[in-house]
Design an enzyme around this catalytic site. Sequence first.
Site, PDB file in Angstrom:
ATOM      1  N   ASP A 129      -3.464   5.953   6.339  1.00 14.11           N
ATOM      2  CA  ASP A 129      -3.899   7.220   6.919  1.00 14.11           C
ATOM      3  C   ASP A 129      -4.823   6.881   8.089  1.00 14.11           C
ATOM      4  O   ASP A 129      -4.358   6.534   9.168  1.00 14.11           O
ATOM      5  CB  ASP A 129      -4.579   8.016   5.792  1.00 14.11           C
ATOM      6  CG  ASP A 129      -4.971   9.424   6.184  1.00 14.11           C
ATOM      7  OD1 ASP A 129      -4.576   9.872   7.256  1.00 14.11           O
ATOM      8  OD2 ASP A 129      -5.698  10.083   5.420  1.00 14.11           O
ATOM      9  N   GLU A 142       0.849  -1.199   0.000  1.00 16.06           N
ATOM     10  CA  GLU A 142       0.000   0.000   0.000  1.00 16.06           C
ATOM     11  C   GLU A 142       0.882   1.246   0.000  1.00 16.06           C
ATOM     12  O   GLU A 142       1.997   1.222   0.521  1.00 16.06           O
ATOM     13  CB  GLU A 142      -0.914  -0.066   1.242  1.00 16.06           C
ATOM     14  CG  GLU A 142      -1.834   1.092   1.470  1.00 16.06           C
ATOM     15  CD  GLU A 142      -2.886   1.300   0.393  1.00 16.06           C
ATOM     16  OE1 GLU A 142      -2.499   1.503  -0.777  1.00 16.06           O
ATOM     17  OE2 GLU A 142      -4.086   1.307   0.722  1.00 16.06           O
ATOM     18  N   ASP A 143       0.378   2.328  -0.568  1.00 15.49           N
ATOM     19  CA  ASP A 143       1.168   3.553  -0.584  1.00 15.49           C
ATOM     20  C   ASP A 143       1.232   4.212   0.789  1.00 15.49           C
ATOM     21  O   ASP A 143       2.293   4.541   1.291  1.00 15.49           O
ATOM     22  CB  ASP A 143       0.635   4.546  -1.642  1.00 15.49           C
ATOM     23  CG  ASP A 143      -0.853   4.857  -1.504  1.00 15.49           C
ATOM     24  OD1 ASP A 143      -1.532   4.248  -0.643  1.00 15.49           O
ATOM     25  OD2 ASP A 143      -1.350   5.706  -2.267  1.00 15.49           O
ATOM     26  N   ARG A 187       1.776  11.823  -9.559  1.00 19.74           N
ATOM     27  CA  ARG A 187       2.277  10.456  -9.321  1.00 19.74           C
ATOM     28  C   ARG A 187       3.689  10.284  -9.864  1.00 19.74           C
ATOM     29  O   ARG A 187       4.448   9.459  -9.401  1.00 19.74           O
ATOM     30  CB  ARG A 187       1.367   9.427 -10.008  1.00 19.74           C
ATOM     31  CG  ARG A 187      -0.038   9.334  -9.422  1.00 19.74           C
ATOM     32  CD  ARG A 187      -0.716   8.068  -9.931  1.00 19.74           C
ATOM     33  NE  ARG A 187      -2.169   8.106  -9.792  1.00 19.74           N
ATOM     34  CZ  ARG A 187      -2.833   7.793  -8.687  1.00 19.74           C
ATOM     35  NH1 ARG A 187      -2.191   7.432  -7.606  1.00 19.74           N
ATOM     36  NH2 ARG A 187      -4.153   7.833  -8.658  1.00 19.74           N
ATOM     37  N   PHE A 245      -0.895  16.446   3.679  1.00 17.14           N
ATOM     38  CA  PHE A 245      -1.262  15.766   2.440  1.00 17.14           C
ATOM     39  C   PHE A 245      -0.046  15.722   1.520  1.00 17.14           C
ATOM     40  O   PHE A 245       0.497  16.755   1.139  1.00 17.14           O
ATOM     41  CB  PHE A 245      -2.450  16.442   1.754  1.00 17.14           C
ATOM     42  CG  PHE A 245      -3.034  15.557   0.695  1.00 17.14           C
ATOM     43  CD1 PHE A 245      -3.919  14.538   1.031  1.00 17.14           C
ATOM     44  CD2 PHE A 245      -2.672  15.706  -0.635  1.00 17.14           C
ATOM     45  CE1 PHE A 245      -4.425  13.683   0.066  1.00 17.14           C
ATOM     46  CE2 PHE A 245      -3.172  14.861  -1.611  1.00 17.14           C
ATOM     47  CZ  PHE A 245      -4.056  13.845  -1.253  1.00 17.14           C
TER      48      PHE A 245
HETATM   49  P1  IMP Z   1      -7.177   5.494   4.792  1.00 13.84           P
HETATM   50  O1  IMP Z   1      -8.298   4.567   4.500  1.00 13.84           O
HETATM   51  O2  IMP Z   1      -7.649   6.746   5.467  1.00 13.84           O
HETATM   52  O3  IMP Z   1      -6.032   4.845   5.526  1.00 13.84           O
HETATM   53  O4  IMP Z   1      -6.662   6.039   3.394  1.00 13.84           O
HETATM   54  C1  IMP Z   1      -5.725   5.383   2.645  1.00 13.84           C
HETATM   55  C2  IMP Z   1      -5.731   5.903   1.231  1.00 13.84           C
HETATM   56  O5  IMP Z   1      -6.002   7.305   1.179  1.00 13.84           O
HETATM   57  C3  IMP Z   1      -4.375   5.737   0.611  1.00 13.84           C
HETATM   58  O6  IMP Z   1      -4.240   4.491  -0.033  1.00 13.84           O
HETATM   59  C4  IMP Z   1      -4.305   6.892  -0.361  1.00 13.84           C
HETATM   60  O7  IMP Z   1      -4.868   6.524  -1.591  1.00 13.84           O
HETATM   61  C5  IMP Z   1      -5.168   7.969   0.267  1.00 13.84           C
HETATM   62  N1  IMP Z   1      -4.357   8.959   1.004  1.00 13.84           N
HETATM   63  C6  IMP Z   1      -4.294   9.156   2.326  1.00 13.84           C
HETATM   64  N2  IMP Z   1      -3.457  10.153   2.649  1.00 13.84           N
HETATM   65  C7  IMP Z   1      -2.961  10.605   1.475  1.00 13.84           C
HETATM   66  C8  IMP Z   1      -2.002  11.629   1.149  1.00 13.84           C
HETATM   67  O8  IMP Z   1      -1.421  12.340   1.995  1.00 13.84           O
HETATM   68  N3  IMP Z   1      -1.740  11.778  -0.180  1.00 13.84           N
HETATM   69  C9  IMP Z   1      -2.329  11.030  -1.157  1.00 13.84           C
HETATM   70  N4  IMP Z   1      -3.219  10.058  -0.880  1.00 13.84           N
HETATM   71  C10 IMP Z   1      -3.534   9.844   0.423  1.00 13.84           C
END
Ligand code: IMP
Length: 186
Positions: free
Chosen positions: A108, A104-105, A171, A158
């Site tokens: 959050d 996963e990238d 990207r 962000f």
């Molecule tokens: P979560 O479900 O809140 O953990 O969100 C995870 C997903 O939100 C990641 O796989 C990203 O696609 C997106 N995301 C969360 N924070 C960022 C950020 O700072 N930049 C870009 N994408 C983000």
Amino acid sequence: MERTADIYRDLERILVTREEIAEKVRELGQRIGQDYAGKNPVMVCILKGACVFFTDLIREIPLPLTTDFMAISSYGNATKTSGVVRILKDLDKDILGKDVIIVEDIVDTGITLNYLMKILIQRGASSLRIAALLDKTARRKVPDLHVDYVCFDIPDAFVVGYGLDYDQKYRNLPDIGILSPRIYNE
Ligand code: IMP
């Protein structure tokens, strides 16, 4: 790409350089190689954000691994999580009895990964671990989500670059940077 390129002007600042990324990805690949010695893990790339990290990471893992891809939606165009997770593209192969590593990238709130873990466990993976490039631990809403491998813990900002986007842009930046708020407040 030069750090003087025009798209770098949309960044408040660079948070992690391409050199720092390469070093951590190499270390992580070696660690996974040791942890999974004698095994053939299935590396699952979560599209689209993890695509750049994934292609670098798998080339640092000296094992006969296989790859698969999954696309899920969590963010849309905004910078806040919706809590709604949809599978847009599912895995091609069955993972029953396999050692699976989700790549996963960024973690959050953790809502996306928590949802994914539940689905993949139900499918009978024999083991399931998470490798994330970035972790925003301060924003976690799923406290018991365990992220096994993390390259960088980052502050609550962000970020874009190295696969991460804002509205499908940035990207292709080789470094990871904090996006200037004027971009998403426009
Ligand atoms: P979560 O479900 O809140 O953990 O969100 C995870 C997903 O939100 C990641 O796989 C990203 O696609 C997106 N995301 C969360 N924070 C960022 C950020 O700072 N930049 C870009 N994408 C983000």
